[in-house]
Design a protein around this motif. Structure first.
Motif, PDB file in Angstrom:
ATOM      1  N   ARG A   1       0.803  -1.219   0.000  1.00 26.28           N
ATOM      2  CA  ARG A   1       0.000   0.000   0.000  1.00 26.28           C
ATOM      3  C   ARG A   1       0.838   1.272   0.000  1.00 26.28           C
ATOM      4  N   LEU A   2       2.053   1.173   0.556  1.00 21.92           N
ATOM      5  CA  LEU A   2       2.866   2.378   0.730  1.00 21.92           C
ATOM      6  C   LEU A   2       4.324   2.001   0.939  1.00 21.92           C
ATOM      7  N   ARG A   3       5.176   3.003   0.898  1.00 17.55           N
ATOM      8  CA  ARG A   3       6.561   2.838   1.317  1.00 17.55           C
ATOM      9  C   ARG A   3       6.967   4.041   2.149  1.00 17.55           C
ATOM     10  N   PHE A   4       7.944   3.838   3.021  1.00 21.98           N
ATOM     11  CA  PHE A   4       8.346   4.938   3.876  1.00 21.98           C
ATOM     12  C   PHE A   4       9.864   5.003   4.000  1.00 21.98           C
ATOM     13  N   GLY A   5      10.344   6.169   4.356  1.00 27.04           N
ATOM     14  CA  GLY A   5      11.725   6.374   4.743  1.00 27.04           C
ATOM     15  C   GLY A   5      11.729   7.308   5.932  1.00 27.04           C
ATOM     16  N   LEU A   6      12.712   7.167   6.799  1.00 33.28           N
ATOM     17  CA  LEU A   6      12.809   8.066   7.937  1.00 33.28           C
ATOM     18  C   LEU A   6      14.264   8.331   8.262  1.00 33.28           C
ATOM     19  N   SER A   7      14.504   9.433   8.954  1.00 35.03           N
ATOM     20  CA  SER A   7      15.844   9.735   9.427  1.00 35.03           C
ATOM     21  C   SER A   7      15.745  10.633  10.659  1.00 35.03           C
ATOM     22  N   SER A   8      16.672  10.450  11.576  1.00 32.90           N
ATOM     23  CA  SER A   8      16.733  11.303  12.762  1.00 32.90           C
ATOM     24  C   SER A   8      18.191  11.645  13.050  1.00 32.90           C
ATOM     25  N   MET A   9      18.389  12.834  13.619  1.00 35.12           N
ATOM     26  CA  MET A   9      19.740  13.346  13.849  1.00 35.12           C
ATOM     27  C   MET A   9      19.755  14.195  15.114  1.00 35.12           C
ATOM     28  N   GLN A  10      20.780  14.006  15.938  1.00 40.53           N
ATOM     29  CA  GLN A  10      20.893  14.767  17.187  1.00 40.53           C
ATOM     30  C   GLN A  10      21.199  16.232  16.942  1.00 40.53           C
ATOM     31  N   GLY A  11      22.057  16.518  15.974  1.00 42.59           N
ATOM     32  CA  GLY A  11      22.395  17.909  15.647  1.00 42.59           C
ATOM     33  C   GLY A  11      23.211  18.589  16.728  1.00 42.59           C
ATOM     34  N   TRP A  12      22.887  19.855  16.983  1.00 37.14           N
ATOM     35  CA  TRP A  12      23.650  20.675  17.921  1.00 37.14           C
ATOM     36  C   TRP A  12      23.323  20.390  19.385  1.00 37.14           C
ATOM     37  N   ARG A  13      22.193  19.750  19.636  1.00 35.84           N
ATOM     38  CA  ARG A  13      21.769  19.540  21.024  1.00 35.84           C
ATOM     39  C   ARG A  13      22.695  18.557  21.741  1.00 35.84           C
ATOM     40  N   ALA A  14      22.857  18.764  23.044  1.00 36.53           N
ATOM     41  CA  ALA A  14      23.752  17.924  23.840  1.00 36.53           C
ATOM     42  C   ALA A  14      23.220  16.510  24.005  1.00 36.53           C
ATOM     43  N   THR A  15      21.905  16.340  23.881  1.00 33.05           N
ATOM     44  CA  THR A  15      21.298  15.015  23.990  1.00 33.05           C
ATOM     45  C   THR A  15      20.264  14.831  22.887  1.00 33.05           C
ATOM     46  N   MET A  16      19.968  13.574  22.580  1.00 32.22           N
ATOM     47  CA  MET A  16      18.939  13.253  21.594  1.00 32.22           C
ATOM     48  C   MET A  16      17.673  12.865  22.334  1.00 32.22           C
TER      49      MET A  16
ATOM     50  N   ALA B   1       8.239   5.773  15.771  1.00 30.67           N
ATOM     51  CA  ALA B   1       7.763   4.408  15.505  1.00 30.67           C
ATOM     52  C   ALA B   1       7.294   4.352  14.061  1.00 30.67           C
ATOM     53  N   ALA B   2       7.663   3.285  13.358  1.00 30.56           N
ATOM     54  CA  ALA B   2       7.239   3.105  11.971  1.00 30.56           C
ATOM     55  C   ALA B   2       6.933   1.634  11.759  1.00 30.56           C
ATOM     56  N   LEU B   3       5.653   1.317  11.611  1.00 30.15           N
ATOM     57  CA  LEU B   3       5.222  -0.066  11.413  1.00 30.15           C
ATOM     58  C   LEU B   3       4.336  -0.130  10.169  1.00 30.15           C
ATOM     59  N   THR B   4       4.859  -0.719   9.111  1.00 24.75           N
ATOM     60  CA  THR B   4       4.048  -0.820   7.895  1.00 24.75           C
ATOM     61  C   THR B   4       2.844  -1.723   8.125  1.00 24.75           C
ATOM     62  N   ASP B   5       2.984  -2.678   9.037  1.00 26.44           N
ATOM     63  CA  ASP B   5       1.899  -3.637   9.273  1.00 26.44           C
ATOM     64  C   ASP B   5       1.590  -3.720  10.765  1.00 26.44           C
ATOM     65  N   LEU B   6       0.860  -2.715  11.250  1.00 22.19           N
ATOM     66  CA  LEU B   6       0.371  -2.764  12.630  1.00 22.19           C
ATOM     67  C   LEU B   6      -0.562  -3.960  12.777  1.00 22.19           C
ATOM     68  N   ASP B   7      -1.392  -4.163  11.758  1.00 20.50           N
ATOM     69  CA  ASP B   7      -2.110  -5.424  11.557  1.00 20.50           C
ATOM     70  C   ASP B   7      -2.174  -5.647  10.052  1.00 20.50           C
TER      71      ASP B   7
END
Length: 361
Positions: A28-43, A48-54
């Motif tokens: 039905r779909l496709r996804f991509g994700l990305s996360s980055m801490q950057g300048w902050r001292a903590t992340m 959450a990414a679930l293509t098939d929750l059910d």
């Protein structure tokens, strides 16, 4: 690494640009994700990414923590599980089930079990209690086999734990066939691209919005410098229990509420993709700017996580001088397979959408 304290928060001397990225798909779909801490001292972001929750349902969520990372991590681990557990879910009332799940997060984080779960997730104990750092109490009988529903009261030294003083935003998108359900509390945002036009599917819950301000004042809070009680720049969030102490008010009427706005959309052939992202992205790009940027990248880039990575790099500030572009950044891009006819027209409720750039940012 040198850490500097500035007005906007605690920043590193050089940003951490390593990214956590992921791709996935179903029919039905496709996804991509990305996360980055950057300048902050903590992340402090989680997702959450679930293509098939059910078998027929996909789930995506962005959780932007503040004051600590544990509430965001807790939601990333448990919120989608609670959506499945709600009675309303079995009767296909996904809107009600996700709404109840937002409230359930606050309930689950209280008491001994809540304290123990949050403690294990990594923040120092003294953020929640005066106990010695590193001391974790757990019952003698293990509970790993228990279902999430069995979040029973546990006896222990933290049985009266009121819940965490830290918190997080929650922006969730659930897709079942041609229906999209968006639930949001806080200033993370979900945007859809409909034939290249950006439409906001969520509202940023800032304290100066009239409905938010009215609730805050009626609950005994105040707004100073755009912040709830002078400290929190959000009007809705999961956690932040210090703003939820009025015993005479239900959760939805507290100074800060976890109650999400629910937006249900019938998808049509003009719908290309949705984006869920924390305010670290929206501080730097408007909804339409981000949609335009993604559409341009999709002309040459097939991997959706790579598109997300390019957005993060574009938003990252060259220095901490301005504040914008210095936050943690998390983005999920979900592209729809064209199962619907391109002749499909928006439903009546969808036609009420206003283009994102006509809304106040």
């Amino acid at each position: 690494m040198i850490i500097s304290q500035l007005q906007m928060g605690i920043y590193l001397s050089t940003p951490k640009t390593e990214k956590f990225s992921e791709d996935g798909n179903n029919n039905r779909l496709r996804f991509g994700l990305s996360s980055m801490q950057g300048w902050r001292a903590t992340m402090e972001d989680a997702h959450a990414a679930l293509t098939d929750l059910d078998d027929s349902t996909s789930f995506f969520g962005v959780y932007d923590g503040h004051g600590g990372k544990v509430v965001a991590k807790f939601c990333a681990k448990y919120l989608h599980q609670q959506v499945l557990k709600q009675e309303a879910y079995s009767s296909c009332d996904i809107g009600t089930s996700v709404q109840k799940s937002f409230f359930r997060m606050d309930e689950m984080m209280r008491g001994q079990r809540g304290w123990r779960e949050l403690a294990v997730m990594g923040d120092k104990m003294n953020k929640f209690t005066g106990m010695i750092e590193g001391l974790i109490w757990s019952p003698k009988s293990g509970d790993k086999s228990k279902q999430v529903d069995d979040w029973a009261f546990e006896e222990g030294p933290h049985s009266d734990f009121p819940g965490p003083t830290s918190g997080c935003t929650a922006c969730v998108a659930i897709i079942r066939e041609n229906q999209l359900i968006v639930a949001n509390a806080g200033d993370s945002r979900c945007v859809i691209s409909r034939n290249g036009q950006a439409y906001n599917l969520s509202r940023d819950h800032k304290p100066d919005l009239e409905a938010e301000r009215d609730r805050i004042l009626k609950a005994g809070g105040f707004i100073h410098a755009g912040r709830v009680n002078g400290s929190l720049n959000l009007a809705r969030a999961i956690g932040d229990m210090e703003f939820k102490q009025n015993k005479f008010l239900p959760p939805e009427k507290q100074i800060v509420t976890p109650s999400p706005d629910i937006n249900i959309v019938e998808l049509c052939g003009d719908d290309e993709f949705i984006v869920l992202a924390c305010d670290g992205i929206w501080d730097c790009m408007s909804s339409q700017q981000l949609v335009d940027f993604i559409r341009e990248q999709l002309k040459s880039e097939t991997k959706l996580s790579a598109v997300c990575e390019k957005v993060l790099d574009r938003c990252l500030a060259p220095s901490t001088a301005g504040g914008e572009g210095c936050d943690n950044m998390t983005m999920i891009l979900v592209q729809f397979e064209k199962a619907t006819s391109s002749d499909d027209k928006p439903s009546a409720s969808d036609s009420e959408f206003k283009p994102a750039e006509s809304e106040s940012q």
